[in-house]
Design a protein around this motif. Structure first.
Motif, mmCIF file in Angstrom:
data_model
loop_
_atom_site.group_PDB
_atom_site.id
_atom_site.type_symbol
_atom_site.label_atom_id
_atom_site.label_comp_id
_atom_site.label_asym_id
_atom_site.label_seq_id
_atom_site.Cartn_x
_atom_site.Cartn_y
_atom_site.Cartn_z
ATOM 1 N N VAL A 1 54.768 52.388 37.052
ATOM 2 C CA VAL A 1 53.388 51.940 36.868
ATOM 3 C C VAL A 1 53.403 50.493 36.391
ATOM 4 N N THR A 2 52.624 49.670 37.054
ATOM 5 C CA THR A 2 52.581 48.243 36.743
ATOM 6 C C THR A 2 51.153 47.827 36.435
ATOM 7 N N GLN A 3 50.993 47.011 35.405
ATOM 8 C CA GLN A 3 49.664 46.507 35.055
ATOM 9 C C GLN A 3 49.663 44.986 35.088
ATOM 10 N N ILE A 4 48.670 44.463 35.758
ATOM 11 C CA ILE A 4 48.511 43.015 35.868
ATOM 12 C C ILE A 4 47.042 42.667 35.597
ATOM 13 N N PRO A 5 46.741 41.629 34.753
ATOM 14 C CA PRO A 5 47.721 40.772 34.098
ATOM 15 C C PRO A 5 48.242 41.406 32.812
ATOM 16 N N ALA A 6 49.267 40.814 32.209
ATOM 17 C CA ALA A 6 49.783 41.304 30.929
ATOM 18 C C ALA A 6 48.848 40.940 29.794
ATOM 19 N N ALA A 7 48.106 39.836 29.963
ATOM 20 C CA ALA A 7 47.153 39.413 28.944
ATOM 21 C C ALA A 7 45.980 38.729 29.622
ATOM 22 N N LEU A 8 44.807 38.848 28.986
ATOM 23 C CA LEU A 8 43.588 38.291 29.562
ATOM 24 C C LEU A 8 42.654 37.894 28.430
ATOM 25 N N SER A 9 42.097 36.700 28.532
ATOM 26 C CA SER A 9 41.155 36.219 27.525
ATOM 27 C C SER A 9 39.904 35.734 28.243
ATOM 28 N N VAL A 10 38.751 36.294 27.880
ATOM 29 C CA VAL A 10 37.503 35.936 28.553
ATOM 30 C C VAL A 10 36.393 35.765 27.515
#
Lengths: 111, 114
Positions: free
Chosen positions: A4-13
């Motif tokens: 299982v892969t999650q993208i992105p690893a980090a997100l700032s909004v």
């Protein structure tokens, strides 16, 4: 072997934006898929569970979709708030009834 | 309904020392899980119990880790001796039988090995 892969690893909004978190898995033979939230120093809280026969689930401002054939799921968060800041993890239940986890997406909502 | 309880919440030990973690699952949940979560990664299943029997311990480093659930309720996970790479959050979860994936998690124990 299921991965299982999650993208992105980090997100700032900025606060108020709608956003999408992505999860992909390599083996379509799953029983269900879950999205969890993890706050620092706390355990995991299940947000949404999608059975393999379902296409989406909704809870409040959250909507999760599942496309088994392409091995993808998305978590849509509408009108984001600073309280949504957390790490979001995706996990699938594989053919051995085990939860297989992604590494998570760390989300920061800026006021 | 009370959730999954874990103690201690935090533990700092030196390498080669031993440590034990305790978990009390939700009442009526026959299945209990111990996970190890290293910073920046998803949880990794260490061991799964159903009542007091082991269902899966394939990823448990048995040379140093042990776990028991003697009466089919509470469980203890022990590390002896600890290594630096054991620094992680140890999560306990429980579920009803026949509900794959529908696990309820405790707050975790953050272990730091120095």
């Amino acid at each position: 072997k299921q991965e299982v892969t999650q993208i992105p690893a980090a997100l700032s909004v900025p606060e108020g934006e709608n956003l999408v978190l992505n999860c992909s898995f390599t083996d379509s033979a799953i029983y269900n898929l879950q999205w969890f939230r993890q706050d620092p120093g706390k355990g995991l809280t299940s947000l949404l569970l999608i059975q393999s026969s379902q296409r989406e689930q909704t809870s409040g401002r959250l909507n999760a979709s599942l496309d088994k054939s392409s091995g993808r799921s998305t978590l849509y968060i509408a009108a984001s708030q600073p309280g949504d800041s957390a790490t979001y993890l995706c996990a699938v239940v594989d053919s051995n009834y085990q939860l297989i986890w992604g590494a998570g997406t760390k989300l920061i909502i800026k006021p | 309904e009370a959730g999954v309880a874990q103690s201690p919440r935090y533990k700092i030990i030196e390498k080669r020392q031993s440590v034990a973690f305790w978990c009390n699952p939700i009442s009526g949940h026959a299945t209990l899980y111990w996970y190890q979560q290293i910073l920046g990664q998803g949880p990794k299943l260490l061991i799964q119990f159903q009542n007091n029997g082991v269902v899966d311990d394939s990823q448990l480093p048995k040379d140093r880790f042990s776990a028991e659930r003697l009466k089919g309720v509470d469980s203890t996970l022990k590390i002896q001796p600890a290594k630096l790479e054991d620094s992680a959050v140890y999560l306990c979860a429980s579920s009803l039988v026949g509900t794959p994936g529908e696990q309820y998690f405790g707050p975790g124990t953050r272990l730091t090995v120095t």
